[in-house]
Design a protein around this motif. Structure first.
Motif, PDB file in Angstrom:
ATOM      1  N   LYS A 166       0.828  -1.200   0.000  1.00 16.34           N
ATOM      2  CA  LYS A 166       0.000   0.000   0.000  1.00 16.34           C
ATOM      3  C   LYS A 166       0.866   1.254   0.000  1.00 16.34           C
ATOM      4  O   LYS A 166       1.999   1.243   0.467  1.00 16.34           O
ATOM      5  CB  LYS A 166      -0.882   0.021   1.249  1.00 16.34           C
ATOM      6  CG  LYS A 166      -1.874  -1.103   1.296  1.00 16.34           C
ATOM      7  CD  LYS A 166      -2.712  -1.005   2.545  1.00 16.34           C
ATOM      8  CE  LYS A 166      -3.714  -2.130   2.590  1.00 16.34           C
ATOM      9  NZ  LYS A 166      -4.521  -2.080   3.798  1.00 16.34           N
ATOM     10  N   THR A 167       0.298   2.326  -0.487  1.00 15.04           N
ATOM     11  CA  THR A 167       0.962   3.630  -0.432  1.00 15.04           C
ATOM     12  C   THR A 167       0.693   4.240   0.935  1.00 15.04           C
ATOM     13  O   THR A 167      -0.442   4.255   1.405  1.00 15.04           O
ATOM     14  CB  THR A 167       0.430   4.557  -1.535  1.00 15.04           C
ATOM     15  OG1 THR A 167       0.638   3.914  -2.795  1.00 15.04           O
ATOM     16  CG2 THR A 167       1.139   5.884  -1.514  1.00 15.04           C
ATOM     17  N   VAL A 168       1.736   4.741   1.562  1.00 16.34           N
ATOM     18  CA  VAL A 168       1.639   5.287   2.911  1.00 16.34           C
ATOM     19  C   VAL A 168       2.030   6.749   2.865  1.00 16.34           C
ATOM     20  O   VAL A 168       3.028   7.124   2.247  1.00 16.34           O
ATOM     21  CB  VAL A 168       2.560   4.523   3.880  1.00 16.34           C
ATOM     22  CG1 VAL A 168       2.462   5.084   5.274  1.00 16.34           C
ATOM     23  CG2 VAL A 168       2.226   3.052   3.871  1.00 16.34           C
ATOM     24  N   ARG A 169       1.243   7.586   3.525  1.00 18.24           N
ATOM     25  CA  ARG A 169       1.552   9.018   3.578  1.00 18.24           C
ATOM     26  C   ARG A 169       1.737   9.438   5.022  1.00 18.24           C
ATOM     27  O   ARG A 169       0.919   9.134   5.875  1.00 18.24           O
ATOM     28  CB  ARG A 169       0.422   9.827   2.952  1.00 18.24           C
ATOM     29  CG  ARG A 169       0.266   9.547   1.484  1.00 18.24           C
ATOM     30  CD  ARG A 169      -0.828  10.358   0.897  1.00 18.24           C
ATOM     31  NE  ARG A 169      -0.498  11.774   1.041  1.00 18.24           N
ATOM     32  CZ  ARG A 169      -1.218  12.753   0.555  1.00 18.24           C
ATOM     33  NH1 ARG A 169      -2.329  12.479  -0.089  1.00 18.24           N
ATOM     34  NH2 ARG A 169      -0.863  14.012   0.702  1.00 18.24           N
ATOM     35  N   ARG A 170       2.803  10.107   5.306  1.00 23.19           N
ATOM     36  CA  ARG A 170       3.076  10.695   6.620  1.00 23.19           C
ATOM     37  C   ARG A 170       3.302  12.176   6.399  1.00 23.19           C
ATOM     38  O   ARG A 170       4.425  12.604   6.132  1.00 23.19           O
ATOM     39  CB  ARG A 170       4.306  10.062   7.243  1.00 23.19           C
ATOM     40  CG  ARG A 170       4.171   8.573   7.429  1.00 23.19           C
ATOM     41  CD  ARG A 170       4.451   8.227   8.854  1.00 23.19           C
ATOM     42  NE  ARG A 170       4.343   6.794   9.008  1.00 23.19           N
ATOM     43  CZ  ARG A 170       3.702   6.255  10.019  1.00 23.19           C
ATOM     44  NH1 ARG A 170       3.152   7.007  10.920  1.00 23.19           N
ATOM     45  NH2 ARG A 170       3.632   4.958  10.119  1.00 23.19           N
ATOM     46  N   GLY A 171       2.223  12.932   6.485  1.00 27.88           N
ATOM     47  CA  GLY A 171       2.345  14.348   6.211  1.00 27.88           C
ATOM     48  C   GLY A 171       2.613  14.571   4.743  1.00 27.88           C
ATOM     49  O   GLY A 171       1.866  14.123   3.883  1.00 27.88           O
ATOM     50  N   ARG A 172       3.692  15.240   4.435  1.00 24.51           N
ATOM     51  CA  ARG A 172       4.011  15.497   3.023  1.00 24.51           C
ATOM     52  C   ARG A 172       4.862  14.409   2.401  1.00 24.51           C
ATOM     53  O   ARG A 172       5.164  14.461   1.215  1.00 24.51           O
ATOM     54  CB  ARG A 172       4.713  16.839   2.900  1.00 24.51           C
ATOM     55  CG  ARG A 172       6.068  16.880   3.552  1.00 24.51           C
ATOM     56  CD  ARG A 172       6.706  18.224   3.360  1.00 24.51           C
ATOM     57  NE  ARG A 172       8.039  18.212   3.949  1.00 24.51           N
ATOM     58  CZ  ARG A 172       8.769  19.271   4.109  1.00 24.51           C
ATOM     59  NH1 ARG A 172       8.304  20.444   3.750  1.00 24.51           N
ATOM     60  NH2 ARG A 172       9.955  19.198   4.639  1.00 24.51           N
ATOM     61  N   TYR A 173       5.289  13.440   3.188  1.00 26.00           N
ATOM     62  CA  TYR A 173       6.140  12.371   2.673  1.00 26.00           C
ATOM     63  C   TYR A 173       5.278  11.191   2.224  1.00 26.00           C
ATOM     64  O   TYR A 173       4.379  10.767   2.928  1.00 26.00           O
ATOM     65  CB  TYR A 173       7.135  11.916   3.742  1.00 26.00           C
ATOM     66  CG  TYR A 173       8.018  13.026   4.231  1.00 26.00           C
ATOM     67  CD1 TYR A 173       9.015  13.542   3.421  1.00 26.00           C
ATOM     68  CD2 TYR A 173       7.841  13.584   5.492  1.00 26.00           C
ATOM     69  CE1 TYR A 173       9.821  14.577   3.855  1.00 26.00           C
ATOM     70  CE2 TYR A 173       8.641  14.608   5.937  1.00 26.00           C
ATOM     71  CZ  TYR A 173       9.617  15.099   5.112  1.00 26.00           C
ATOM     72  OH  TYR A 173      10.417  16.129   5.533  1.00 26.00           O
ATOM     73  N   VAL A 174       5.598  10.670   1.067  1.00 25.51           N
ATOM     74  CA  VAL A 174       4.863   9.544   0.510  1.00 25.51           C
ATOM     75  C   VAL A 174       5.831   8.369   0.386  1.00 25.51           C
ATOM     76  O   VAL A 174       6.945   8.511  -0.112  1.00 25.51           O
ATOM     77  CB  VAL A 174       4.271   9.885  -0.880  1.00 25.51           C
ATOM     78  CG1 VAL A 174       3.563   8.686  -1.474  1.00 25.51           C
ATOM     79  CG2 VAL A 174       3.332  11.058  -0.773  1.00 25.51           C
TER      80      VAL A 174
END
Length: 100
Positions: A66-74
């Protein structure tokens, strides 16, 4: 590939546990997380050698990370492969699975 490199861990998910418990031959369907490069024959040989059982069939599925996003980081989780192993009648690995 060595036997202990093929099978990484048992798959402990709700679906895998329901399949194991509700199949007509309860305890004969087991799910594993396996190496992505392994083939069905490799998985069959590894399960037979590690657990001293006979395997009737092996079904595999490739799972996309899955694609994971932590704030602006992908980022992206790694892809993985799972195997559903059906054991021959008269064989089970309940002792191992109950210890999970």
């Amino acid at each position: 590939m060595k036997f202990y490199e093929v099978i990484k861990s048992p798959l402990v998910s709700e679906k895998a546990l329901n399949l194991r418990d509700s199949s007509p031959n309860a305890g004969q369907l087991v799910a594993f997380r396996v190496d992505r490069r392994s083939k069905k024959a490799d998985i069959k040989n590894a399960v037979e050698k590690l657990f001293n059982v006979k395997v009737r069939s092996v079904n595999t599925a490739n799972c996309k990370g899955k694609t994971v996003r932590r704030g602006r980081y992908v980022g992206k989780k790694s892809d993985w492969k799972k195997a559903y192993v059906t054991l021959a009648p008269g064989y089970n690995i309940e002792d191992y699975l109950n210890s999970l």
